[in-house]
Design a protein around this motif. Sequence first.
Motif, short mmCIF file in Angstrom:
data_model
loop_
_atom_site.label_atom_id
_atom_site.label_comp_id
_atom_site.label_asym_id
_atom_site.label_seq_id
_atom_site.Cartn_x
_atom_site.Cartn_y
_atom_site.Cartn_z
N CYS A 288 0.81 -7.19 6.58
CA CYS A 288 0.88 -8.62 6.22
C CYS A 288 2.06 -9.32 6.89
O CYS A 288 2.82 -10.03 6.23
N GLY A 324 -7.21 -10.48 -0.26
CA GLY A 324 -7.12 -9.17 0.36
C GLY A 324 -7.48 -8.07 -0.62
O GLY A 324 -7.53 -8.29 -1.84
N PRO A 325 -7.75 -6.87 -0.12
CA PRO A 325 -8.11 -5.75 -0.99
C PRO A 325 -6.91 -5.26 -1.79
O PRO A 325 -5.77 -5.65 -1.53
N THR A 328 -2.41 -4.09 -0.94
CA THR A 328 -1.93 -4.67 0.33
C THR A 328 -0.66 -5.49 0.15
O THR A 328 -0.22 -6.15 1.10
N TYR A 426 -10.21 -10.51 -3.63
CA TYR A 426 -10.83 -10.35 -2.31
C TYR A 426 -11.09 -11.72 -1.68
O TYR A 426 -11.37 -12.70 -2.38
N PRO A 452 -6.15 -5.26 5.17
CA PRO A 452 -6.04 -3.83 4.81
C PRO A 452 -5.06 -3.12 5.74
O PRO A 452 -4.86 -3.52 6.89
N THR A 454 -3.79 -0.64 8.37
CA THR A 454 -4.31 0.18 9.45
C THR A 454 -3.77 1.60 9.30
O THR A 454 -2.85 1.84 8.49
N VAL A 492 -8.29 6.15 5.87
CA VAL A 492 -8.32 4.70 5.67
C VAL A 492 -9.71 4.12 5.86
O VAL A 492 -9.97 2.98 5.47
N TRP A 497 -10.60 3.64 -0.46
CA TRP A 497 -9.20 3.74 -0.07
C TRP A 497 -8.47 2.51 -0.57
O TRP A 497 -8.90 1.37 -0.36
N ALA A 498 -7.33 2.69 -1.27
CA ALA A 498 -6.62 1.59 -1.93
C ALA A 498 -5.34 1.21 -1.22
O ALA A 498 -4.39 0.74 -1.86
N ASN A 499 -5.26 1.41 0.07
CA ASN A 499 -4.15 0.94 0.89
C ASN A 499 -2.81 1.47 0.36
O ASN A 499 -2.63 2.67 0.24
#
Length: 678
Positions: A288, A324-325, A328, A426, A452, A454, A492, A497-499
């Motif tokens: 971010c 965003g998910p 993050t 989201y 998300p 990377t 990922v 997957w929860a970052n």
Amino acid sequence: MIGLEKVKKSVRDMITQVGHNRMREFMDLPPLQESLNKVFLGNPGTGKTTVARLYGQILVELGVLSNGEVVMKTPVDFIAAHAGGSENRTKAILDSTKGKVLVIDEAYGLSGTRQGAKGTRGLTDSYRSSIIDTLVSNVQGQAGDDRCILLLGYKDKMEEMYQDANPGFKRRFPLDNAFVFEDFTTGQLRQIWAQKLQTRGFSASKEAEDTAIEILERQRHRLNFGNAGEVDIILDAAQKRCLGRIQNTASSANGSIHLEPADVNPDYRRLAKASIDVEELFKGVVGCEKVKETIKAWPTVIKNAKERNMDIYELFSMNFAFTGPPGTGKTTTAKNIGTILYDLGLLATDEVNTISANELVGEYVGHTGPKVRRQFEASLGKVLFIDEAYRLSNSSHYGQEAIDEIVTCLTEDKFKNHLVVIFAGYEGHIKAFLNQNPGLASRVPEQLNFPPLTSNAAIELLCMHLNKGGFCANSLKNGGSAQIVVAMESLVSLGNWANGRSVENLSKDIKRVMLTVDQNSQNLHIKEETIVARIGIMRQKLIQQLPSHNFNQPKSPSPPVASDTMNASEPQLLITENELLPEEQITENKGGPAEPTTKGPKRTFAETSLDQTPDRTIKAPKNSANPSPATFLNPFSLLPSGPATFLSNPFASLLPANPATPSLPGSNINQNPGSGRG
């Protein structure tokens, strides 16, 4: 008295009218009617009680009141515990205050309705309604009554009370003729500060005064700002700190008290450090980058606007949408915003009130509106973070009612620019939520997107977590090795997957394993193969948590099984047979005879999507004594560096020794069903 210009003008007008009535009396003309009963509207500490006492003295001197003594009451003094008792109490109080000034503080407590949303009628309280009816029947508000009743209360609550009040009550206590006590300005608060210092026999430096005014300006954002009362609170706290500071000094011996900035606010230097704090606040935040760059510019903009005496709120919105998910950094960023805006004087505190959409929805008609308003009131001067706000648009009629009430609150002066409101969720869901009400999107102009993580960002964050508390993970520095990158890419890409949260869980898992096997070492060095192995285990767990699918359904991956020839002590990642078998052994299942597909290259983790695997029937490899549709594969074998090299795993006891093998369609081999998915 300092300030109160509108009140002073109202009193002067009343005195002028009394004198005019005397002239009309000499001329045998009827007097101009003016009720002595008044409504005082304003926040605490604005002088309502003081003016009430002066008002009584003025009425006595004007000859319109026989006594002038001020009697203070609250609604509780009128309410009885049984039916009919409230009327008797009210009559007794009225009889005992004949010729006096009866002051009913917090008079909105006499309201005969309860639990109603703003603008709607709620449940009726018969005890309070009977008090209002008794006042109406015994108080006429005409000249010669020798009675004065003053109703004191907050402006918004008194106006809400009058919406459903007895019509006779409105005529006897008209809001249009109310005395309005406005909040003191900054200059007036400085005068009150100096006045109270003199009264207490204190002295203070200019820096201490500026620090006190800074606190008062922040406190304005709270519900029902205390005005002069807030000055008393600051002085009480500063007095204690000063006495502790000057203990056993010359100042203590002669009894003098001189206040310094640290006495007023021990953390008074925070404002000067705000720009540095921004860098520190986001130091551990990965990803971010655009969000961080946007927020880092705020202190400079706000400080420059203040120096030019500009209205900050013409440049800066207090309402945001975070999209965003999960995991993050939305919640962390909300906390950082609270800290930054508190340091810059735009919030009363750096607290964040985090709620879910469910906490805004009522259980019955008329319940939702008050719930929304209570949350907004509790968040004044703070950050209100509404997580998964989009769920309001997917709920029942009450959800829409909550959205409409939110729009109303964002518009009202009571809340506007006095708190930060953040709607999180989201991206697609939040956009649909903002379009649910035509006025909502325009009131939330700032939308910050949190992408998300990377694989590289996840490795960077994992490196931060693992290089704390005596642990050392050198293999993660500089982006990690190729093996770790491949393993993290496979992780990922999973749908659940929860970052950042998953990275934190992975870090805790690795540290627990290290402490299990290496308890005596002061420096816990985490090996590369350990990290890869734990990534693989987390991937397996996440796959097992995904919803189960039948193999004949489209877009369903094959479940994993363990190869009998593999050693469970080796670091392994679950790879489906679709990823291992040559392409000619995989055929499309289209209801007819299976035909071999075109031979192609083997896919890597990054090229394999769990959600896009076609429906396939897997043939057993030829000349295989114990065929299995899937196997455990070391992720290093997917690299283009040569044949796979299996590394020994120091945590073999923590890995499944003999994973179960599922029965696949098209196979006649009996196998035990497995619980996970590949």
